[in-house]
Design a protein around this motif. Structure first.
Motif, PDB file in Angstrom:
ATOM      1  N   THR A 159      -8.674  -5.215 -47.018  1.00  0.00           N
ATOM      2  CA  THR A 159      -7.571  -4.256 -47.058  1.00  0.00           C
ATOM      3  C   THR A 159      -7.863  -3.092 -46.110  1.00  0.00           C
ATOM      4  N   PRO A 160      -6.814  -2.480 -45.538  1.00  0.00           N
ATOM      5  CA  PRO A 160      -7.033  -1.319 -44.665  1.00  0.00           C
ATOM      6  C   PRO A 160      -7.695  -0.178 -45.435  1.00  0.00           C
ATOM      7  N   ILE A 161      -8.581   0.515 -44.774  1.00  0.00           N
ATOM      8  CA  ILE A 161      -9.223   1.683 -45.386  1.00  0.00           C
ATOM      9  C   ILE A 161      -8.170   2.749 -45.610  1.00  0.00           C
ATOM     10  N   SER A 162      -8.094   3.256 -46.816  1.00  0.00           N
ATOM     11  CA  SER A 162      -7.030   4.194 -47.197  1.00  0.00           C
ATOM     12  C   SER A 162      -7.363   5.620 -46.770  1.00  0.00           C
ATOM     13  N   PRO A 163      -6.322   6.411 -46.484  1.00  0.00           N
ATOM     14  CA  PRO A 163      -6.542   7.835 -46.192  1.00  0.00           C
ATOM     15  C   PRO A 163      -6.873   8.579 -47.476  1.00  0.00           C
ATOM     16  N   PRO A 164      -7.405   9.784 -47.382  1.00  0.00           N
ATOM     17  CA  PRO A 164      -7.758  10.536 -48.602  1.00  0.00           C
ATOM     18  C   PRO A 164      -6.521  10.968 -49.374  1.00  0.00           C
ATOM     19  N   MET A 165      -6.613  10.973 -50.687  1.00  0.00           N
ATOM     20  CA  MET A 165      -5.520  11.432 -51.532  1.00  0.00           C
ATOM     21  C   MET A 165      -5.376  12.945 -51.482  1.00  0.00           C
ATOM     22  N   GLN A 173     -11.023   7.448 -43.600  1.00  0.00           N
ATOM     23  CA  GLN A 173     -10.251   6.527 -42.762  1.00  0.00           C
ATOM     24  C   GLN A 173     -10.372   6.913 -41.289  1.00  0.00           C
ATOM     25  N   LYS A 174     -10.183   8.189 -40.992  1.00  0.00           N
ATOM     26  CA  LYS A 174     -10.283   8.647 -39.607  1.00  0.00           C
ATOM     27  C   LYS A 174     -11.702   8.483 -39.092  1.00  0.00           C
ATOM     28  N   PHE A 183     -11.021  -2.054 -41.855  1.00  0.00           N
ATOM     29  CA  PHE A 183     -10.834  -2.768 -43.116  1.00  0.00           C
ATOM     30  C   PHE A 183     -12.095  -2.697 -43.974  1.00  0.00           C
ATOM     31  N   SER A 184     -11.906  -2.985 -45.252  1.00  0.00           N
ATOM     32  CA  SER A 184     -13.040  -3.033 -46.176  1.00  0.00           C
ATOM     33  C   SER A 184     -12.771  -4.110 -47.224  1.00  0.00           C
ATOM     34  N   ALA A 185     -13.847  -4.597 -47.824  1.00  0.00           N
ATOM     35  CA  ALA A 185     -13.717  -5.623 -48.860  1.00  0.00           C
ATOM     36  C   ALA A 185     -15.000  -5.666 -49.677  1.00  0.00           C
TER      37      ALA A 185
END
Length: 214
Positions: A159-165, A173-174, A183-185
């Motif tokens: 899955t794509p690395i998510s940005p911070p909440m 992510q950046k 990506f990460s898994a």
């Protein structure tokens, strides 16, 4: 030191300025076409000045040359860190759950897992997807034996690395995208198997380490 004694600095300094600005300042959505269009307008102005004022055209010509190398630094850096490869490979990665991976850095042992930086390949054609990922394997004897250059076959969903909440939180992510990792898994010990080993060129290995740590 007088810069006139070293003409190469007229090209090197704007190039480095373009690299630094593209890396730290210029947003990723500013695409290459916008920069090229802006450069062409300035070059056109420079040519008009050279035609209309032939005896006073040295400064505009030098400015155009400096800007051209500034543009080169900007474009090369933007091409490397722009999420073009991510967008191109995103659909392929999300629509598949079986990959061949190559470990491109030395594995890092965690408390309950082994962290790997891997290059993704299409399993059918064995072609690289021009993107990297961070993979966490369940800690087991087989995972602890993995090393840089190993190929593994894995059944997992990247899955794509998510940005911070939180807007004030660290933007992982950046940070990862600047290293070409999108990506990460996570995979248990039953989801992967060792395939083969292929040595990585020492220069590529050193470059990957520098990119990852800086």
């Amino acid at each position: 030191m007088k810069i006139r004694k070293f003409p190469v600095l007229y090209m090197l300094l704007p190039y480095l300025a373009g690299v630094l600005l593209s890396y730290f300042v210029i947003p990723s959505h500013v695409n290459a076409l916008t920069i090229i269009l802006f450069c062409l307008i300035l070059l056109l102005i420079s040519l008009l000045c050279r035609f209309l004022f032939p005896h006073q055209a040295q400064l505009p010509s030098m400015c155009a040359l400096c800007f051209a190398f500034f543009l080169l630094g900007t474009l090369l850096t933007n091409a490397h860190y722009h999420p073009y490869h991510f967008l191109k490979s995103k659909k392929m990665v999300e629509n598949s759950d079986f990959f061949t991976l190559q470990i491109i850095e030395n594995p890092i042992k965690k408390e309950k897992s082994v962290k790997l930086i891997v290059k993704l390949y299409e399993d059918k054609a064995h072609h690289p997807l021009k993107t990297k990922a961070v993979l966490y394997l369940q800690k087991c004897p087989q995972a602890l034996q993995l090393q840089q250059g190993d190929f593994i076959a894995i059944h997992a969903h990247f899955t794509p690395i998510s940005p911070p909440m939180n807007p004030c939180a660290f933007d992982n992510q950046k940070y990862m995208r600047r290293k070409g990792i999108y990506f990460s898994a996570y995979a248990s010990s039953q989801q992967w198997k060792y395939v083969s080993h292929s040595s990585i060129h020492p220069l590529r290995s050193a470059a990957a380490k520098v990119q990852y740590h800086f």
